[in-house]
Write a protein that holds these residues in place. Structure first.
Motif, mmCIF file in Angstrom:
data_model
loop_
_atom_site.group_PDB
_atom_site.id
_atom_site.type_symbol
_atom_site.label_atom_id
_atom_site.label_comp_id
_atom_site.label_asym_id
_atom_site.label_seq_id
_atom_site.Cartn_x
_atom_site.Cartn_y
_atom_site.Cartn_z
ATOM 1 N N HIS A 105 -32.946 52.857 20.951
ATOM 2 C CA HIS A 105 -34.015 51.903 21.228
ATOM 3 C C HIS A 105 -33.524 50.522 20.788
ATOM 4 N N VAL A 106 -33.639 49.563 21.664
ATOM 5 C CA VAL A 106 -33.186 48.200 21.381
ATOM 6 C C VAL A 106 -34.397 47.351 20.981
ATOM 7 N N VAL A 107 -34.328 46.774 19.795
ATOM 8 C CA VAL A 107 -35.411 45.936 19.275
ATOM 9 C C VAL A 107 -34.964 44.484 19.320
ATOM 10 N N SER A 108 -35.684 43.684 20.071
ATOM 11 C CA SER A 108 -35.383 42.250 20.172
ATOM 12 C C SER A 108 -36.351 41.465 19.296
ATOM 13 N N THR A 109 -35.817 40.480 18.580
ATOM 14 C CA THR A 109 -36.663 39.609 17.766
ATOM 15 C C THR A 109 -36.374 38.159 18.130
ATOM 16 N N ASN A 110 -37.066 37.251 17.470
ATOM 17 C CA ASN A 110 -36.815 35.831 17.707
ATOM 18 C C ASN A 110 -35.530 35.353 17.045
ATOM 19 N N LYS A 111 -34.813 36.276 16.365
ATOM 20 C CA LYS A 111 -33.574 35.908 15.683
ATOM 21 C C LYS A 111 -32.356 36.679 16.165
#
Length: 330
Positions: A112-118
């Motif tokens: 699972h790929v988790v994208s954040t603002n960083k």
């Protein structure tokens, strides 16, 4: 955007008490994990009213059998902040604060790929423990966006000597009304139902009932706020519409989980109006393999269903499920 090459066993979205509980359980079982929180540690509790007392006693707020010593029968906000902060720091929990998760993409059951603002992370499993305090239940009436209107309440001093409308009849609305009244505010409550909410704290209920009965706090029952103006509000009552002179409006009508975020991930929600997410009540795993729910987010619109005291068990349920999966793959 930076991309982290390592793949965690578990990424926990939400750094509240239940997210911390999952992190503690993962750490005890030697799972690689990361907690990601968009604000400060236990951000929702930090944003609770300054004088708030919990409904639960301290032992029911404890995590991992770590004693919560309180000087009050019902712990105060400041005591809870101290307790959960000390747990996080003394256990060196792996937490990234002030980092917003923007999306989760499930490439397969184990990635699972988790994208954040960083940056971007990958994990075998995801736990969503995001609570419900970030999105108010808006009334969608004229004037709701005026500067005099707030959906969150902090401290009564701000409203001293002011004519303040409090909309709602739950614990938050009742606490605000009583505190503002005692700091010299002129309080009027607008209550949709014929009486104060049935789930109001039992030791507070007589206080609000008596203040309304004696006229110290004004209250309109079976009423609704229909328009907010610069210097007045308009309410609908059984006797017809009524205008009331007003300085501030507190719309304490409850909050809801971020359903758009859940739907974007692919988690199914019930279509009965409650929007309860789909999950296995024995493992807390959603309809998406490897993605779990923990805490109040499990209740959908029924935000009164799950609390710290009855959802602490989710941590053990989730980690046990992950460990069983790992054994099957060995």
């Amino acid at each position: 955007m930076q991309i982290h090459n390592s793949q965690y066993d578990l990424i926990i979205i939400g750094g509240g008490p239940i997210g911390i509980a999952v992190g503690l359980e993962a750490q005890k079982n030697n799972l690689s994990y990361l907690i990601i929180e968009k604000g400060c540690l236990v951000n929702s509790i930090y944003n609770y009213p300054s004088n708030m007392s919990f409904f639960s006693t301290s032992e029911k707020l404890e995590l991992d059998n770590i004693p919560f010593i309180s000087t009050n029968p019902k712990p105060k906000k400041a005591e809870a902040l101290e307790y959960y902060r000390r747990i996080a720091t003394s256990n060196n929990l792996n937490i990234n604060l002030f980092e917003m998760v923007t999306g989760v993409n499930s490439e397969d059951e184990e990635k699972h790929v988790v994208s954040t603002n960083k940056t971007t992370y990958t994990a075998n499993n995801i736990v969503i423990a995001t609570g419900f305090y970030d999105i108010p239940n808006y009334l969608n009436i004229p004037g709701e966006q005026l500067p005099k209107v707030a959906h969150y309440y902090n401290d009564p001093h701000y409203y001293a000597t002011q004519k303040t409308i409090v909309v709602g009849a739950s614990n938050s609305a009742v606490d605000a009304a009583l505190e503002i009244y005692r700091k010299g505010g002129d309080v009027t409550m607008i209550v949709r139902k014929p009486e104060i909410g049935e789930r109001v704290k039992y030791w507070v209920r007589p206080d609000i009932d008596n203040r309304i009965k004696e006229g110290s706090i004004n209250a309109y029952f079976n009423a609704s706020l229909i328009e907010i103006k610069e210097k007045e509000v308009v309410i609908a009552t059984p006797e017809g519409n009524k205008s009331i002179e007003n300085d501030f409006v507190l719309l304490l009508t409850g909050y809801r989980p971020n359903f758009d975020f859940l739907k974007k991930i692919g988690i199914r929600l019930s279509i009965d109006g409650k929007q309860i997410p789909s999950y296995n009540d024995e493992t807390m795993e959603t309809n998406i393999s490897g993605i779990y729910l923990a805490g109040v987010v499990c209740g959908g619109m029924e935000t009164h269903k799950w609390f710290i005291e009855n959802s602490r068990v989710h941590a053990n349920m989730i980690v046990s499920s992950i460990l069983k999966k790992q054994k099957k793959t060995v």
